[in-house]
Design an enzyme around this catalytic site. Structure first.
Site, mmCIF file in Angstrom:
data_model
loop_
_atom_site.group_PDB
_atom_site.id
_atom_site.type_symbol
_atom_site.label_atom_id
_atom_site.label_comp_id
_atom_site.label_asym_id
_atom_site.label_seq_id
_atom_site.Cartn_x
_atom_site.Cartn_y
_atom_site.Cartn_z
ATOM 1 N N TYR A 160 0.853 -1.196 0.000
ATOM 2 C CA TYR A 160 0.000 0.000 0.000
ATOM 3 C C TYR A 160 0.882 1.236 0.000
ATOM 4 O O TYR A 160 1.747 1.382 0.872
ATOM 5 C CB TYR A 160 -0.916 0.002 1.227
ATOM 6 C CG TYR A 160 -1.832 1.201 1.275
ATOM 7 C CD1 TYR A 160 -2.830 1.363 0.328
ATOM 8 C CD2 TYR A 160 -1.688 2.178 2.261
ATOM 9 C CE1 TYR A 160 -3.676 2.470 0.356
ATOM 10 C CE2 TYR A 160 -2.529 3.285 2.303
ATOM 11 C CZ TYR A 160 -3.520 3.426 1.349
ATOM 12 O OH TYR A 160 -4.356 4.512 1.373
ATOM 13 N N ASP A 247 9.268 2.782 0.796
ATOM 14 C CA ASP A 247 8.146 3.504 1.386
ATOM 15 C C ASP A 247 8.203 3.313 2.900
ATOM 16 O O ASP A 247 7.857 2.261 3.424
ATOM 17 C CB ASP A 247 6.832 2.965 0.809
ATOM 18 C CG ASP A 247 5.623 3.739 1.327
ATOM 19 O OD1 ASP A 247 5.749 4.419 2.370
ATOM 20 O OD2 ASP A 247 4.560 3.661 0.698
ATOM 21 N N LYS A 274 3.155 10.381 7.987
ATOM 22 C CA LYS A 274 2.650 10.089 9.335
ATOM 23 C C LYS A 274 3.465 10.750 10.458
ATOM 24 O O LYS A 274 3.215 11.891 10.794
ATOM 25 C CB LYS A 274 2.559 8.578 9.528
ATOM 26 C CG LYS A 274 1.578 7.949 8.504
ATOM 27 C CD LYS A 274 1.106 6.605 8.934
ATOM 28 C CE LYS A 274 0.398 5.826 7.866
ATOM 29 N NZ LYS A 274 -1.028 6.087 7.769
#
Ligand code: PLP
Length: 435
Positions: A160, A247, A274
């Site tokens: 993802y 990522d 984040k």
């Protein structure tokens, strides 16, 4: 070993209890259905029958609009690594707000946060701020394509990287409604399978701009990448003349230099998000000077990259305050709590005979209703969805907030007692599921 034939009954009971505890959330859900698609604004915050509306967050405590309290083990999907409303982060953000919240000029804090990322992460020489992890991976793809002049991006099935159509490819059934074409050449490989990646690169390597991987599959449920796999993928990407993109939107919380620091990886580009925004919308792309400097005005292969809120002063101030709190002791503490949670959940499974597995890496863990510990991105297709839904609502009813897919994240604001209480709650629900 018990069976999960009772999962449907447990789910029914937990759902009735959830509805009893959350009448005001239900009322808002019904009202929201009229103006928000599915009554929400973010797919992953939804779960059946409806999510509780959270009114206040402090430390690791959540209070919903019906007055229920819960300990937050989801932390905005792993973001709030020092808990909600840490005084140092609040102070930094408030001071930034007081100076002004948006301006079309460089502002103090951007440079300092970029310098902090460069100081921590040896592979990162340049940083571009954006507003989300999605934008960071989008930018990574653009930079890689511009740098190599090649079209193809290779990603792991189940990986993802945000809601970016290219990198959503084949993520789960239903991501692409029928009739929506695959927009760009993205090729999928199974995660943790180096020979498959090498075979694909042998076939189309000359056209590959980037291989993008998560060091730990996050959305697929905290599935750790093998060190040899990730190092091999980096080597294979380079050998093909492609960029290796890591990522670290979720995994940067695992150590001062993220997962790459722990595994000895040296990616060309790294996506951040984040934690680096201290709870405000954020993303960043970091990487080697040569590909990144294409974004410098006047560069030989310049391309335009902009964004009205990139490097927002409040975000960078809160992000810097957060990273300042994450010293060696903080990471050691997070690792210790994570190990205790992982062990506690494994013990709970053993005691109750539940058909479940635990994966855990540092301050991240996941309980999966599968027969084998997952190793690739195909977990969502293999879990027992009824047991997973019952477990999630069962924990919610016992004051523990986790992701519906069973993900747990820890913060420096959690204490051992939080972990113990959560393991007790998990044991209770698993026992019911195995009964
Ligand atoms: N990359 C990974 C590994 C993620 O887990 C996420 C979000 O969960 C993203 C990218 C996208 O980040 P955002 O939700 O900020 O767009």
């Amino acid at each position: 070993m018990g069976t999960q034939g009772s999962a449907a009954r447990v789910l029914e009971r937990e759902q009735a209890e959830f509805e009893r505890r959350t009448p005001r959330s239900r009322e808002r859900y019904e009202r929201a259905l009229k103006v928000l698609p599915g009554a929400d604004t973010r797919a992953v915050t939804f779960h059946w029958p409806y999510p509780a509306v959270v009114e206040r967050m402090h430390g690791v405590e959540l209070i919903d609009i019906d007055g229920n309290r819960a300990t937050d083990f989801l932390l905005n999907y792993t973001t709030m690594v020092v808990g909600h409303g840490h005084p140092r982060v609040v102070e930094a953000a408030q001071a930034a707000v007081a100076r002004g919240t948006a301006v079309a000029a460089p502002v103090p804090g951007q440079l300092e946060l970029a310098e902090e990322l460069v100081r921590r992460v040896p592979s990162v020489e340049r940083v571009r701020f954006v507003n989300s992890g999605t934008e960071a991976t989008m930018l990574a793809v653009r930079v890689a394509r511009a740098h190599t002049g090649r079209p193809i991006v290779v990603k792991a099935a189940g990986g993802y990287h945000g809601t970016y159509p290219d990198l959503d490819l084949n993520l789960r059934e239903g991501v692409f409604p029928p009739g929506v074409p695959e927009t760009t050449p993205v090729r999928l490989v199974p995660y943790n399978d180096l020979p498959a990646l090498e075979a694909l690169l042998a076939e189309v390597g000359d056209d590959v701009a980037a291989v993008i991987l998560e060091p730990v599959l996050g959305s697929a449920g905290i599935v750790p990448g093998d060190r040899d796999y990730l190092l091999g993928a980096q080597r294979a990407a380079r050998a093909a003349g492609a960029l290796f993109v890591l990522d670290e939107v979720v995994t940067f919380r695992l150590g001062p230099a993220g997962a790459q620091g722990l595994l000895g990886l040296d990616p060309d580009l790294t996506a951040f998000g984040k934690t680096i925004g201290g709870g405000f919308p954020v993303g960043a792309l970091g990487g080697k000077a040569a590909p990144m400097d294409q974004m410098a005005p006047g560069a030989a292969r310049a391309f335009l990259h902009s964004g009205t809120f990139n490097g927002n002063p409040v975000t960078v101030a809160a992000g810097l305050a957060t990273l300042e709190l994450l010293d060696a002791d903080a990471y050691a503490y997070l690792d210790r709590l994570g190990a205790a949670l992982g062990k506690g959940l494994r013990d709970a499974i053993r005691e109750t005979g539940a058909r479940a597995q635990v994966t855990q890496v540092g301050s991240l863990a996941n309980l999966h209703f599968t027969d084998e510990p997952p190793r690739d991105g195909d977990v969502p297709a293999r879990i027992d969805p009824t047991a997973a839904a019952a477990f999630h609502l069962g924990l919610a009813n016992r004051g523990v907030s986790v992701a519906p897919r069973g993900t747990f994240a820890l913060s420096t604001a959690h204490v051992e007692r939080d972990v113990e209480r959560t393991v007790l709650a998990a044991t209770e629900v698993l026992a019911a599921l195995s009964g």
